[in-house]
Design a protein around this motif. Sequence first.
Motif, short mmCIF file in Angstrom:
data_model
loop_
_atom_site.label_atom_id
_atom_site.label_comp_id
_atom_site.label_asym_id
_atom_site.label_seq_id
_atom_site.Cartn_x
_atom_site.Cartn_y
_atom_site.Cartn_z
N ALA A 40 0.86 -1.18 0.00
CA ALA A 40 0.00 0.00 0.00
C ALA A 40 0.90 1.22 0.00
O ALA A 40 2.04 1.16 0.45
CB ALA A 40 -0.93 0.01 1.23
N PRO A 41 0.40 2.37 -0.51
CA PRO A 41 1.22 3.59 -0.48
C PRO A 41 1.40 4.07 0.96
O PRO A 41 0.44 4.16 1.72
CB PRO A 41 0.40 4.58 -1.31
N ARG A 42 2.65 4.37 1.34
CA ARG A 42 2.93 4.81 2.69
C ARG A 42 4.04 5.86 2.68
O ARG A 42 4.87 5.91 1.78
CB ARG A 42 3.38 3.64 3.58
N LEU A 43 4.06 6.66 3.73
CA LEU A 43 5.13 7.63 3.96
C LEU A 43 6.17 6.96 4.84
O LEU A 43 5.89 6.59 5.98
CB LEU A 43 4.57 8.88 4.63
N ASP A 44 7.39 6.79 4.32
CA ASP A 44 8.44 6.06 5.01
C ASP A 44 9.20 6.99 5.95
O ASP A 44 9.92 7.89 5.52
CB ASP A 44 9.40 5.45 3.99
N ALA A 52 -1.27 6.03 3.53
CA ALA A 52 -1.95 7.18 2.93
C ALA A 52 -3.45 7.02 3.13
O ALA A 52 -4.06 6.09 2.61
CB ALA A 52 -1.62 7.26 1.44
N VAL A 53 -4.04 7.90 3.91
CA VAL A 53 -5.47 7.88 4.18
C VAL A 53 -6.03 9.25 3.82
O VAL A 53 -5.50 10.27 4.27
CB VAL A 53 -5.76 7.54 5.65
N GLY A 172 -3.33 0.53 9.35
CA GLY A 172 -2.42 0.29 8.23
C GLY A 172 -0.97 0.61 8.52
O GLY A 172 -0.13 0.53 7.62
N LEU A 173 -0.67 0.95 9.76
CA LEU A 173 0.70 1.31 10.13
C LEU A 173 1.64 0.11 9.97
O LEU A 173 1.26 -1.03 10.20
CB LEU A 173 0.70 1.76 11.60
N VAL A 174 2.88 0.41 9.58
CA VAL A 174 3.90 -0.63 9.43
C VAL A 174 5.12 -0.26 10.27
O VAL A 174 5.55 0.90 10.28
CB VAL A 174 4.32 -0.80 7.95
N VAL A 175 5.65 -1.25 11.00
CA VAL A 175 6.83 -1.05 11.83
C VAL A 175 8.01 -1.81 11.23
O VAL A 175 7.91 -3.01 10.96
CB VAL A 175 6.59 -1.53 13.28
N ASP A 176 9.11 -1.09 11.02
CA ASP A 176 10.36 -1.71 10.57
C ASP A 176 11.34 -1.68 11.74
O ASP A 176 12.06 -0.72 11.94
CB ASP A 176 10.92 -0.95 9.36
#
Length: 207
Positions: A40-44, A52-53, A172-176
């Motif tokens: 999904a499109p995200r701001l890294d 992106a919401v 939709g948050l992603v943790v690296d």
Amino acid sequence: MIFSRKRANEARQARDNEVLDEDTPAESRGPYDVSEAPDAPRLDLGSLQIPAVPDVEVRVQADPQGVIQQVVLVHGENALQLGVFAAPRSDGIWDEVREEIRQSLVNDGATTQDVEGERGPELRAQVRTPDGPTDLRFVGIDGPRWMVRGVFQGRVAVDPAAAGPLAACLDGLVVDRGLEAKPVREPLPLRLPREISEQQADDSQEV
């Protein structure tokens, strides 16, 4: 330095993607570990990737080196402040962190209340500010070797059903987390996107 970006282009892309809503099963929601995150499109922002919401503005406060000190998502009069921290491989830390937050708030004269939310135990508080009493709602999500903490402000602090797009951001948050060993509860590093850092450096050279 404060970086604020509405991300209109990403929002338009998000409309073409499936958006999680209140009918989505909780077990299929994020925050996700980067190893299992759907595309999904995200701001890294480094350790955090913000989905992106539509109509959600990302406000980031960073130092001159581009290291982020604060991330706040804003939708209308509501806001969600995000933080991400290192955690043990085996046990979650939200229960302990929540109790520490409670003690700190009570010591400062705030009133607190434990509430069972859709993601588990939450902490609600009413704190004193120069503008009068302010409501806050603290949520925590334990992941594999990380914990995400969110602080809701505005109407969503007392009415979770009003979270709407902010809840979708959390879903939709992603943790690296990365592979580097870190002390438990240490904030994971956040940074400005490369294009923003480069623009900031160019602007500094022109002054």
